[in-house]
Design an enzyme around this catalytic site. Structure first.
Site, PDB file in Angstrom:
ATOM      1  N   LYS A  94      -5.771   8.606  -4.418  1.00 25.38           N
ATOM      2  CA  LYS A  94      -5.968   9.298  -3.135  1.00 25.38           C
ATOM      3  C   LYS A  94      -5.798  10.810  -3.299  1.00 25.38           C
ATOM      4  CE  LYS A  94      -6.894   6.078  -0.007  1.00 25.38           C
ATOM      5  NZ  LYS A  94      -8.133   6.056   0.779  1.00 25.38           N
ATOM      6  N   SER A  97      -3.918   9.686   2.440  1.00 19.60           N
ATOM      7  CA  SER A  97      -2.766   8.820   2.734  1.00 19.60           C
ATOM      8  C   SER A  97      -1.439   9.519   2.476  1.00 19.60           C
ATOM      9  CB  SER A  97      -2.863   7.572   1.843  1.00 19.60           C
ATOM     10  OG  SER A  97      -1.641   6.879   1.830  1.00 19.60           O
ATOM     11  N   GLN A 123      -9.208  -3.109   8.511  1.00 25.84           N
ATOM     12  CA  GLN A 123      -8.468  -2.896   9.765  1.00 25.84           C
ATOM     13  C   GLN A 123      -8.998  -1.668  10.520  1.00 25.84           C
ATOM     14  OE1 GLN A 123      -3.867  -2.571  10.745  1.00 25.84           O
ATOM     15  NE2 GLN A 123      -4.539  -0.628   9.916  1.00 25.84           N
ATOM     16  N   ASP A 124      -8.971  -0.507   9.854  1.00 25.22           N
ATOM     17  CA  ASP A 124      -9.342   0.732  10.547  1.00 25.22           C
ATOM     18  C   ASP A 124     -10.820   0.770  10.882  1.00 25.22           C
ATOM     19  OD1 ASP A 124      -6.737   1.328  10.019  1.00 25.22           O
ATOM     20  OD2 ASP A 124      -7.130   3.156   8.864  1.00 25.22           O
ATOM     21  N   GLU A 167       0.839   8.179   1.032  1.00 23.43           N
ATOM     22  CA  GLU A 167       1.251   7.783  -0.321  1.00 23.43           C
ATOM     23  C   GLU A 167       1.078   8.933  -1.310  1.00 23.43           C
ATOM     24  OE1 GLU A 167       2.425   4.828  -2.097  1.00 23.43           O
ATOM     25  OE2 GLU A 167       3.234   4.563  -0.102  1.00 23.43           O
ATOM     26  N   TYR A 227      -2.633   3.904  -6.779  1.00 22.87           N
ATOM     27  CA  TYR A 227      -3.268   4.123  -5.467  1.00 22.87           C
ATOM     28  C   TYR A 227      -3.025   5.553  -4.994  1.00 22.87           C
ATOM     29  CZ  TYR A 227      -3.910   3.979  -0.397  1.00 22.87           C
ATOM     30  OH  TYR A 227      -4.287   4.266   0.886  1.00 22.87           O
ATOM     31  N   GLN A 281      -9.608   0.229  -2.359  1.00 26.87           N
ATOM     32  CA  GLN A 281      -8.631  -0.790  -2.741  1.00 26.87           C
ATOM     33  C   GLN A 281      -7.344  -0.197  -2.199  1.00 26.87           C
ATOM     34  OE1 GLN A 281      -5.992  -2.760  -3.246  1.00 26.87           O
ATOM     35  NE2 GLN A 281      -5.492  -1.555  -5.053  1.00 26.87           N
ATOM     36  N   LEU A 311     -13.752   5.149   4.655  1.00 22.58           N
ATOM     37  CA  LEU A 311     -12.517   4.360   4.726  1.00 22.58           C
ATOM     38  C   LEU A 311     -12.422   3.325   3.610  1.00 22.58           C
ATOM     39  CD1 LEU A 311     -12.490   3.590   8.580  1.00 22.58           C
ATOM     40  CD2 LEU A 311     -11.772   5.661   7.399  1.00 22.58           C
TER      41      LEU A 311
HETATM   42  P1  NAP Z   1      -8.292  -2.251   4.486  1.00 23.30           P
HETATM   43  O1  NAP Z   1      -8.044  -3.102   5.688  1.00 23.30           O
HETATM   44  O2  NAP Z   1      -7.770  -2.680   3.159  1.00 23.30           O
HETATM   45  O3  NAP Z   1      -9.903  -2.080   4.386  1.00 23.30           O
HETATM   46  C1  NAP Z   1     -10.497  -1.597   3.208  1.00 23.30           C
HETATM   47  C2  NAP Z   1     -12.004  -1.634   3.392  1.00 23.30           C
HETATM   48  O4  NAP Z   1     -12.621  -1.146   2.187  1.00 23.30           O
HETATM   49  C3  NAP Z   1     -12.578  -3.049   3.633  1.00 23.30           C
HETATM   50  O5  NAP Z   1     -13.627  -2.954   4.543  1.00 23.30           O
HETATM   51  C4  NAP Z   1     -13.112  -3.420   2.258  1.00 23.30           C
HETATM   52  O6  NAP Z   1     -14.140  -4.367   2.293  1.00 23.30           O
HETATM   53  C5  NAP Z   1     -13.647  -2.066   1.810  1.00 23.30           C
HETATM   54  N1  NAP Z   1     -13.892  -1.982   0.373  1.00 23.30           N
HETATM   55  C6  NAP Z   1     -12.993  -2.206  -0.629  1.00 23.30           C
HETATM   56  N2  NAP Z   1     -13.606  -2.047  -1.820  1.00 23.30           N
HETATM   57  C7  NAP Z   1     -14.899  -1.732  -1.572  1.00 23.30           C
HETATM   58  C8  NAP Z   1     -16.015  -1.469  -2.393  1.00 23.30           C
HETATM   59  N3  NAP Z   1     -15.941  -1.497  -3.730  1.00 23.30           N
HETATM   60  N4  NAP Z   1     -17.208  -1.173  -1.808  1.00 23.30           N
HETATM   61  C9  NAP Z   1     -17.302  -1.164  -0.444  1.00 23.30           C
HETATM   62  N5  NAP Z   1     -16.274  -1.413   0.387  1.00 23.30           N
HETATM   63  C10 NAP Z   1     -15.088  -1.698  -0.174  1.00 23.30           C
HETATM   64  O7  NAP Z   1      -7.769  -0.766   4.715  1.00 23.30           O
HETATM   65  P2  NAP Z   1      -7.350  -0.038   6.098  1.00 23.30           P
HETATM   66  O8  NAP Z   1      -5.919  -0.316   6.359  1.00 23.30           O
HETATM   67  O9  NAP Z   1      -8.363  -0.308   7.117  1.00 23.30           O
HETATM   68  O10 NAP Z   1      -7.414   1.482   5.645  1.00 23.30           O
HETATM   69  C11 NAP Z   1      -8.637   2.226   5.737  1.00 23.30           C
HETATM   70  C12 NAP Z   1      -8.571   3.408   4.779  1.00 23.30           C
HETATM   71  O11 NAP Z   1      -7.464   4.248   5.118  1.00 23.30           O
HETATM   72  C13 NAP Z   1      -8.360   3.045   3.312  1.00 23.30           C
HETATM   73  O12 NAP Z   1      -9.030   4.003   2.528  1.00 23.30           O
HETATM   74  C14 NAP Z   1      -6.856   3.183   3.112  1.00 23.30           C
HETATM   75  O13 NAP Z   1      -6.565   3.441   1.750  1.00 23.30           O
HETATM   76  C15 NAP Z   1      -6.582   4.373   4.005  1.00 23.30           C
HETATM   77  N6  NAP Z   1      -5.234   4.463   4.576  1.00 23.30           N
HETATM   78  C16 NAP Z   1      -4.711   3.398   5.243  1.00 23.30           C
HETATM   79  C17 NAP Z   1      -3.457   3.514   5.827  1.00 23.30           C
HETATM   80  C18 NAP Z   1      -2.858   2.383   6.624  1.00 23.30           C
HETATM   81  O14 NAP Z   1      -1.645   2.439   6.898  1.00 23.30           O
HETATM   82  N7  NAP Z   1      -3.638   1.385   7.033  1.00 23.30           N
HETATM   83  C19 NAP Z   1      -2.763   4.734   5.739  1.00 23.30           C
HETATM   84  C20 NAP Z   1      -3.343   5.796   5.072  1.00 23.30           C
HETATM   85  C21 NAP Z   1      -4.599   5.662   4.499  1.00 23.30           C
HETATM   86  P3  NAP Z   1     -13.839  -5.973   2.266  1.00 23.30           P
HETATM   87  O15 NAP Z   1     -13.507  -6.330   3.693  1.00 23.30           O
HETATM   88  O16 NAP Z   1     -15.108  -6.552   1.771  1.00 23.30           O
HETATM   89  O17 NAP Z   1     -12.665  -6.183   1.350  1.00 23.30           O
HETATM   90  O1  F7E Z   2       4.702  -1.735   1.963  1.00 27.06           O
HETATM   91  C1  F7E Z   2       8.076  -2.834   1.055  1.00 27.06           C
HETATM   92  C2  F7E Z   2       7.268  -2.094   0.004  1.00 27.06           C
HETATM   93  O2  F7E Z   2       2.510  -2.761   1.340  1.00 27.06           O
HETATM   94  C3  F7E Z   2       5.609  -1.035   2.781  1.00 27.06           C
HETATM   95  C4  F7E Z   2      -1.107   0.967   2.766  1.00 27.06           C
HETATM   96  O3  F7E Z   2      -1.832   0.863   3.972  1.00 27.06           O
HETATM   97  O4  F7E Z   2       0.486   2.442   3.763  1.00 27.06           O
HETATM   98  C5  F7E Z   2       0.351   1.217   3.087  1.00 27.06           C
HETATM   99  O5  F7E Z   2       1.075   1.227   1.868  1.00 27.06           O
HETATM  100  C6  F7E Z   2       6.992  -1.105   2.178  1.00 27.06           C
HETATM  101  C7  F7E Z   2       7.053  -0.749   0.690  1.00 27.06           C
HETATM  102  O6  F7E Z   2       2.565  -0.587   2.661  1.00 27.06           O
HETATM  103  C8  F7E Z   2       7.388  -6.382   0.690  1.00 27.06           C
HETATM  104  O7  F7E Z   2       7.994  -2.011  -1.225  1.00 27.06           O
HETATM  105  C9  F7E Z   2       9.137  -5.108   0.873  1.00 27.06           C
HETATM  106  O8  F7E Z   2       8.157   0.083   0.457  1.00 27.06           O
HETATM  107  O9  F7E Z   2       3.158  -2.661   3.771  1.00 27.06           O
HETATM  108  P1  F7E Z   2       3.183  -2.036   2.452  1.00 27.06           P
HETATM  109  P2  F7E Z   2       2.607   0.752   1.785  1.00 27.06           P
HETATM  110  O10 F7E Z   2       2.901   0.481   0.367  1.00 27.06           O
HETATM  111  O11 F7E Z   2       3.505   1.706   2.504  1.00 27.06           O
HETATM  112  C10 F7E Z   2       0.010   3.599   3.049  1.00 27.06           C
HETATM  113  C11 F7E Z   2       0.205   4.805   3.925  1.00 27.06           C
HETATM  114  C12 F7E Z   2      -1.367   3.423   2.543  1.00 27.06           C
HETATM  115  O12 F7E Z   2      -2.129   4.381   2.441  1.00 27.06           O
HETATM  116  C13 F7E Z   2      -1.694   2.102   1.940  1.00 27.06           C
HETATM  117  O13 F7E Z   2      -3.106   1.919   1.889  1.00 27.06           O
HETATM  118  O14 F7E Z   2       7.454  -2.446   2.275  1.00 27.06           O
HETATM  119  N1  F7E Z   2       8.047  -4.299   0.921  1.00 27.06           N
HETATM  120  N2  F7E Z   2       8.758  -6.382   0.721  1.00 27.06           N
HETATM  121  C14 F7E Z   2       6.943  -5.052   0.813  1.00 27.06           C
HETATM  122  N3  F7E Z   2       5.635  -4.722   0.840  1.00 27.06           N
HETATM  123  C15 F7E Z   2       4.733  -5.734   0.736  1.00 27.06           C
HETATM  124  N4  F7E Z   2       3.403  -5.448   0.791  1.00 27.06           N
HETATM  125  N5  F7E Z   2       5.128  -7.058   0.602  1.00 27.06           N
HETATM  126  C16 F7E Z   2       6.441  -7.431   0.578  1.00 27.06           C
HETATM  127  O15 F7E Z   2       6.758  -8.598   0.452  1.00 27.06           O
END
Ligand code: NAP
Ligand code: F7E
Length: 336
Positions: free
Chosen positions: A157, A130, A12-13, A132, A153, A88, A85
């Protein structure tokens, strides 16, 4: 022309960041995993034929488990900015795959930092930290809040956060942690709760699905809009000094609030369709994450615009569009 290297460009990002940096005139290099099927759906609209002159997006096969590949790529590209970025990134999945998550989300940060130190020490480095990491520490969380991760996770981080700080302090590298709270978009992975909800609302509206099974609806999150958050990543690397920044909206909402807003935006009552399934609960839940973005606002000028309730509507309507037209891409509906 400045050069950037993005790990996780297919996520996504990564996809929004690539768009943003191309818009800014950068030469962009991205790491992609070789897979037996195409995994570049989010960046296909940015792809440029390698034979075209002036091409500014280049994709390289590689994996975060492969240090030598990272080292040779950085030695060749010599990027001005590196955005790490790749991860997992699913919290629930990290309980099922704790070792893999520790390897990719944790140790891979050491691999890339070490590659930078050896062959590309002038590159600025961004670590995708994050909220988290705060886990059980109560909100509002800021840069001084103690970490108390509640999942493999979150713990991975925290490791990456400290490795980034250590390379900054030990080797004088420009290495910055962006501690981002949840940010979402029509490109969000389908198993994160927001997208799961908006996709289900759209599919139920169109008669393609009957029920939506969810876990804990009482969790509180601070949901922002992903395109705005990738701009914050870039701003953090333009600051005078490397540092650690919380990026958030500061506004709290429950999963139930988001669910209600999404279903109401297409005229549905969620109570008729949603059922509980404990499989979606986590062994240890993070009850409430709400960030205090004062520092990033003061030092970089960053501000959020889209609220979580607007996001629920925006994402639900985008899912309606993509159900009707599977080739739908949201790149025309936002501002870069
Ligand atoms: P995402 O959609 O899950 O994307 C993860 C990316 O990492 C994908 O491009 C994936 O490739 C790649 N990847 C996973 N394993 C890999 C490996 N072994 N080698 C190379 N590439 C690999 O995550 P996102 O939401 O864009 O988030 C980007 C970053 O910000 C992540 O580090 C996440 O933990 C962090 N983050 C996200 C949030 C949020 O709310 N979105 C908040 C805080 C921090 P594939 O497409 O091939 O799977
Ligand atoms: O869950 C509740 C679940 O999986 C949000 C990642 O991008 O943000 C993300 O992590 C909340 C949790 O995101 C379902 O229990 C209820 O309390 O969308 P989520 P997350 O766990 O907050 C942080 C900042 C990151 O860094 C991570 O990479 O929603 N919840 N029912 C559920 N969650 C999921 N996935 N599925 C459900 O059915």
């Amino acid at each position: 022309m400045r050069t950037a290297f993005i790990t996780g460009i297919t996520g996504q990002d990564g996809s929004y960041l690539a768009e943003f940096l191309l818009f800014k005139g950068y030469q962009v290099h991205g790491l992609i995993r070789r897979a037996s099927t195409f995994n570049t759906r989010r960046i296909d609209h940015l792809f440029q034929d390698p034979h075209v002159d002036g091409k500014r997006l280049t994709l390289h096969y590689g994996d975060m488990s492969d240090s030598s590949r990272l080292t040779t790529l950085l030695a060749t590209i010599q990027p001005d900015e590196i955005y790490h970025l790749a991860a997992q990134s699913h919290v629930r999945v990290s309980f099922d795959e704790p070792e893999h998550t520790g390897d990719v989300t944790g140790l891979s940060t050491t691999r890339i930092l070490e590659a930078i130190r050896l062959v590309s020490s002038e590159s600025k480095f961004y670590q995708a930290s994050s909220s988290e990491m705060f886990g059980a520490s109560p909100p509002p969380q800021n840069e001084l809040t103690p970490f108390y991760p509640r999942s493999p996770y979150g713990a991975s981080k925290v490791f990456s956060y400290w490795m980034t700080r250590n390379y900054r302090e030990a080797y004088g590298m420009f290495a910055t942690n962006g501690i981002l709270f949840n940010h979402e978009s029509p490109r969000r992975g389908e198993t994160f709760v927001t997208r799961k909800i908006t996709r289900a609302a759209a599919r139920i509206k169109l008669g393609m699905q009957d029920k939506l099974f969810l876990g804990n609806l009482d969790a509180v999150r601070d949901w922002g809009y992903a395109p705005e958050y990738v701009e914050a990543m870039w701003l953090m690397l333009q600051a005078d000094e490397p540092d650690d920044f919380v990026v958030a909206t500061g506004v709290a909402a429950t999963v139930k609030d988001f669910l209600q807003a999404s279903f109401e935006s297409v005229g549905l009552d969620y109570g008729k369709y949603v059922e509980f399934d404990s499989v979606y609960e986590r062994p240890t839940e993070v009850d409430a994450l709400v960030g205090d973005p004062t520092k990033v606002q003061t030092k970089t000028g960053w501000r959020h615009e889209v609220t979580s309730m607007e996001l629920a509507t925006k994402m639900t309507h985008a899912d309606l569009e993509s159900c009707r037209n599977p080739t739908f891409n949201d790149s025309h509906v936002w501002r870069y």
